[in-house]
Structures are given as C-alpha cells and as structure tokens.
Design a protein around this motif. Structure first.
Motif, PDB file in Angstrom:
ATOM      1  N   ASP A 335       0.819  -1.213   0.000  1.00  0.00           N
ATOM      2  CA  ASP A 335       0.000   0.000   0.000  1.00  0.00           C
ATOM      3  C   ASP A 335       0.859   1.273   0.000  1.00  0.00           C
ATOM      4  O   ASP A 335       0.367   2.361  -0.320  1.00  0.00           O
ATOM      5  N   LYS A 341      -1.912   3.842  -1.468  1.00  0.00           N
ATOM      6  CA  LYS A 341      -3.231   4.175  -0.938  1.00  0.00           C
ATOM      7  C   LYS A 341      -3.166   4.126   0.581  1.00  0.00           C
ATOM      8  O   LYS A 341      -2.187   3.650   1.163  1.00  0.00           O
ATOM      9  N   TRP A 342      -4.204   4.620   1.216  1.00  0.00           N
ATOM     10  CA  TRP A 342      -4.303   4.482   2.667  1.00  0.00           C
ATOM     11  C   TRP A 342      -4.514   3.001   2.983  1.00  0.00           C
ATOM     12  O   TRP A 342      -5.410   2.371   2.417  1.00  0.00           O
ATOM     13  N   PRO A 346      -3.384  -0.744   8.973  1.00  0.00           N
ATOM     14  CA  PRO A 346      -2.010  -0.245   9.035  1.00  0.00           C
ATOM     15  C   PRO A 346      -1.185  -0.838  10.174  1.00  0.00           C
ATOM     16  O   PRO A 346      -1.665  -1.016  11.293  1.00  0.00           O
ATOM     17  N   LEU A 374       3.024   5.902   5.550  1.00  0.00           N
ATOM     18  CA  LEU A 374       2.083   6.086   4.448  1.00  0.00           C
ATOM     19  C   LEU A 374       2.840   6.352   3.151  1.00  0.00           C
ATOM     20  O   LEU A 374       3.987   6.808   3.165  1.00  0.00           O
ATOM     21  N   ILE A 378       0.150  11.002  -0.856  1.00  0.00           N
ATOM     22  CA  ILE A 378      -1.199  10.489  -0.633  1.00  0.00           C
ATOM     23  C   ILE A 378      -2.139  11.624  -0.219  1.00  0.00           C
ATOM     24  O   ILE A 378      -1.713  12.658   0.292  1.00  0.00           O
ATOM     25  N   ASP A 380      -4.507  13.728   2.004  1.00  0.00           N
ATOM     26  CA  ASP A 380      -4.432  13.967   3.445  1.00  0.00           C
ATOM     27  C   ASP A 380      -5.583  14.872   3.857  1.00  0.00           C
ATOM     28  O   ASP A 380      -5.785  15.936   3.265  1.00  0.00           O
ATOM     29  N   LEU A 384      -9.566  11.764   7.504  1.00  0.00           N
ATOM     30  CA  LEU A 384      -8.758  10.544   7.405  1.00  0.00           C
ATOM     31  C   LEU A 384      -7.868  10.381   8.626  1.00  0.00           C
ATOM     32  O   LEU A 384      -7.711   9.267   9.151  1.00  0.00           O
ATOM     33  N   ARG A 385      -7.301  11.470   9.089  1.00  0.00           N
ATOM     34  CA  ARG A 385      -6.449  11.392  10.283  1.00  0.00           C
ATOM     35  C   ARG A 385      -7.239  10.856  11.470  1.00  0.00           C
ATOM     36  O   ARG A 385      -6.761   9.979  12.207  1.00  0.00           O
ATOM     37  N   TYR A 388      -8.037   7.097  11.160  1.00  0.00           N
ATOM     38  CA  TYR A 388      -6.904   6.208  11.412  1.00  0.00           C
ATOM     39  C   TYR A 388      -6.435   6.254  12.856  1.00  0.00           C
ATOM     40  O   TYR A 388      -5.932   5.258  13.387  1.00  0.00           O
ATOM     41  N   CYS A 415       0.857  15.204   9.333  1.00  0.00           N
ATOM     42  CA  CYS A 415       0.829  14.266   8.208  1.00  0.00           C
ATOM     43  C   CYS A 415       1.401  14.925   6.952  1.00  0.00           C
ATOM     44  O   CYS A 415       2.067  15.956   7.030  1.00  0.00           O
TER      45      CYS A 415
END
Length: 488
Positions: A335, A341-342, A346, A374, A378, A380, A384-385, A388, A415
């Motif tokens: 990934d 990708k995300w 993870p 990551l 990608i 950001d 999304l932060r 995750y 990020c």
C-alpha cells in the motif's frame, strides 16, 4: 582563503555541515524557515508534555561519537545516554509479543524459544551483518558519491553477490518463523524501502539493532540537536530562524546570494540542507540539475501520519518503543510502494518517552507518540487522520488490554500536508529517498550542483541517505567537498 557560507535549513545534516565549515575558519550562517531549529527533528511541548517530532530512535552510537571526535569532543560533553532494555517490543496479537533485549545472547535465546536452531543461525547472521557494518559505516558511507569507483574495494568485491540479492531473500533462507522474519526485516525500513527491494548488503542494519542496541538521550533526540547547535555556536556559527528562502540568485552560472523576506544576502558558498527538490525550485529553470520527471521517477521513502498524545494516567503493558505487527506486513508495504493508498489495516509504531524520561510528562501521566507509515503524495485530510487514529487506538487498547481513549488530554496530528508546509518535503515524504540498489551512493542526487558553481546540497535526498547517522555523515562529506573546492 576563508569564505562566507550561507546554509539553508537547520536539520541534522545542515547543523553538522556548519560545524565542519566553521572549524575550517569560514564565516557560517544558518537560515531556518521555522521559528525553531532541528528541521524534522524539532521538539513539541504542550501542557507539561514533551515530544520529539521526528526521529526517536538513537541507533549507531559510534557515528555520533565519531562526529564529536572530529571536534575533539565526546557525546558526554553534551548529553547523556541510556541503553534501553528491552530495546523495543513487537506485538503480533493479544498475549503475543516479543521483547528485543539489549544484548545478543538474550535475543538469541528468544529466537531459539520460538524456532529451534534459529539462535545459532542468528549469531551467524549478525556476524555477517557486523562485517558489512564495518565496511559500510566505517568506510563506504564516508565517500561523497562522486564516482562508482568509490564502491569498488577488496571488501565489497568479496561481497558483490550481496548487492544483487535482497534482505528479504537472505532472511527467508535462514529463518522460517514469520514473526522472526518480520523482526529481522524491520530495521531496513529505516532506509526507506521494502526488504524485498533492499540489497542484502544492507543487513548491516541488523547489527546496528541487535549488536549496538537502542539508546535514548536523557530528554529525547532533541538533546542531540541542542548539542550540535551548542557546538556550532562555540565554533562561531550564526543561526537565524524565521528566515524562509525565497530565491537563490545565480550570476554567470555561479550562486552568489539568497533572498530572505525580500532581503538579498550575499555569500561565497550556498549550501542547502533543505529538501533537494524544493531547493532547486528556488533556481531559475535552466539552473536546475534534476527535472520534475526525474523526481517523479524516484522511489521515495514513506510519509507518515503522526500523533502526539498526552494521557492523564500511566499506560501499562508497554515499552518505550513498540511496533504493532498484528496485521499483514506485506500488504501494508504494498500500500506504500506498489499501489499507493491508505492501508486498510495499518502497521504502526508507538513511542512512550516518559517510560524512560520522567520530564517528558507531568507526574503520573504519559506522553505518547504514534506513527503510521504512508505512501508519499497520498491524499491527506482531517477526517482521514481521525479515522486512522481511531483504528490504531482501538487496536492498541485490545493488544495491551487497557482502556486509554478517555484518558487523552490532548492530541496533535502531523501528516503529509504538514511535511509539505513545514519542511517543503517533496510529496510530503518523511524520510527522503529510499536506498534501493539504483539509488545508492553515486546514483543519488549529487552533493555538488551539476549546473551551478558554489551551490551544494546535504541531507536525506543526497549522499549517503535517510536517517540521523547518515545525515551527520552527509554534513561532513559536503563540508569536505566545499573545502576541496577552495583549493582547486
């Protein structure tokens, strides 16, 4: 004849270079765009909590000692070190973790308890890794990447096959247990590439891990930044913060000035410790040595999603450094490098400096640093932060058997977008350009501009590569090149 030298940036490589250049008797000034020094190794403080914002692993202590010895100093003149035991812990599931201790005998015993016969195999493997370490770190990495002939020595000729095999291939030949394989593959991630793409010669990182151990400066990696800053100032270096570079002025193919906040500052030599690709955008097109197509074609080390978290209680069942490999290692790597990708699931790393340094958090509390590797470039976003963070904290609670979400006082994320904004990092990379076979030594961007006289570069996008010890070495190499140019 001594020169006036302007250095862009104040990361490890720039600080190191400033010391060597000032030692030569030059007038050296560092210009840093942010309000504090350190580059990616800055420090963040809030409500009594302290965090290293970037590097948090102190490996290869001999490289740090060698740096200070060049100035007739030792590290203990500036900071104290603690050897961590365990060095780190690796989680593979609930009640399934492996501690990596501070000496090879205990590590061998751990391996043997998991896979019969692996203890002796590990000893043989580390012996070879030490041989490679002695060749690489004590010799090869101190060469400036000017010619492929730098890599041709009697020792490297005898190990030629290791440049055409991979770390992953060699480890799989010797070990069968998947958990042990992942632990042995982990250190090369510091080089910014997949173990399946990293030449097996780089197994010297395993000696750095199991042979030399993991250390911690008394109050964090920023101690080292402050140490080199102090040394630099002792040598006469001037440091100017809040000084973003707007342009590098070139006349007759020679760099002779930089523009900061509208002011033109002349210098005999300009050295950039900032992101290499960004630095070239400060030049007019005809003076750039590397095109956008070139940078796009390079294999970059990962970016990262980081969280700096303050907890109002002590966290249990955790070591100073912890790796969470309870998901598919290879899929996460794919990934990042294969189809960026995300990651759905993870891997992540957690660091609790307050386990070692009581000043890192208020009494009875804990400072926590979490990192998810990551793909660079990608997408950001805050959403999304948050998504995750929830993923990894939920897994953290499950694997360490405790509830901590309700004990969070504050959380700061960092990020890809921040790497771009704060460090002008190409695609928001965190570690520079990966050390793959085709991006090693003379195949990396040059320390000396190929198009502009008196313009030089240092840091993780050039020689020798990513990591703090290589950054110190990069500063030494470029200073030697500059000194050599004075005599020619």
């Amino acid at each position: 004849m001594k020169k006036t030298i302007a250095i862009i940036g104040s990361g490890f490589s720039a600080l190191a270079a400033s010391c060597y250049l000032a030692q030569q008797g030059n007038k050296v000034t560092i210009y840093e765009k942010n309000d504090t020094i350190g580059g990616r190794a800055r420090q963040f403080k809030k409500e009594g909590f302290t965090f290293d914002m970037g590097p948090s692993w102190y490996w290869m202590p001999d490289v740090f000692e060698r740096f200070f010895q060049d100035f007739n100093k030792v590290t203990t003149d500036y900071y104290e070190l603690t050897k961590l035991n365990p060095a780190y812990r690796v989680y593979f599931g609930v009640d399934d973790f492996i501690n990596i201790y501070d000496n090879l005998e205990e590590i061998k015993a751990t391996f043997e308890s998991i896979e019969k016969g692996s203890g002796q195999k590990l000893e043989t493997f580390i012996k070879q890794a030490k041989s490679n370490y002695d060749i690489a770190i004590k010799d090869l990495v101190y060469r400036p990447g000017v010619s492929p002939l730098e890599l041709i020595t009697l020792e490297t000729t005898l190990k030629l096959n290791q440049f055409f095999s991979t770390v992953s291939t060699d480890i799989h030949k010797k070990f069968k247990n998947e958990r042990l394989i992942q632990i042995l593959e982990f250190p090369v991630l510091f080089l910014g590439a997949k173990p399946t793409k990293t030449p097996s010669f780089y197994n010297f990182m395993n000696y750095a891990d199991f042979g030399l151990g993991t250390w911690h400066p008394k109050t964090g990696m920023f101690d080292v930044v402050c140490a080199i800053e102090k040394l630099a100032r002792e040598l006469g270096v001037t440091i100017e913060t809040n000084s973003p570079i707007e342009k590098i002025i070139v006349e007759n193919n020679t760099a002779n000035a930089i523009v900061i906040n509208g002011q033109t500052i002349h210098a005999d030599i300009i050295l950039s410790g900032a992101d290499y690709q960004h630095t070239e955008t400060l030049l007019d097109n005809e003076h750039r040595a590397y095109s956008e197509k070139y940078w796009e074609s390079r294999v970059f080390a990962p970016s990262s999603l980081l969280f700096f978290v303050g907890f109002n209680k002590k966290i249990e069942n955790i070591s100073h450094h912890a790796l969470f490999f309870d998901v598919d290692f290879n899929q996460h790597a794919a990934d990042i490098y294969d189809e960026p990708k995300w990651p759905d699931a993870p891997l992540f790393y957690a660091n609790f400096p307050s386990k070692t340094d009581l000043t890192a958090a208020p009494e009875g509390m804990e400072s926590g640093f979490f990192l998810i590797p990551l793909a660079p470039g990608i997408n950001d976003s805050e959403a999304l932060r948050e998504e995750y963070f929830e993923k990894i904290i939920t897994r953290f609670e499950q694997l360490t058997k405790q509830e901590i979400k309700n004990n969070i006082i504050f959380k700061r994320s960092f990020c890809k977008n921040d790497f771009v904004t704060d460090y002008n990092a190409y695609k928001g990379n965190a570690y520079g350009m990966a050390n793959t076979l085709l991006q090693t030594a003379f195949l990396r961007p040059k320390l000396k501009s190929k198009k502009v006289h008196n313009l030089y570069f240092t840091g993780q996008l050039t020689v020798p590569g990513p990591g703090v010890p290589p950054a110190l070495i990069s500063g030494k190499l470029v200073a030697e090149l500059i000194q050599k140019s004075f005599r020619s």
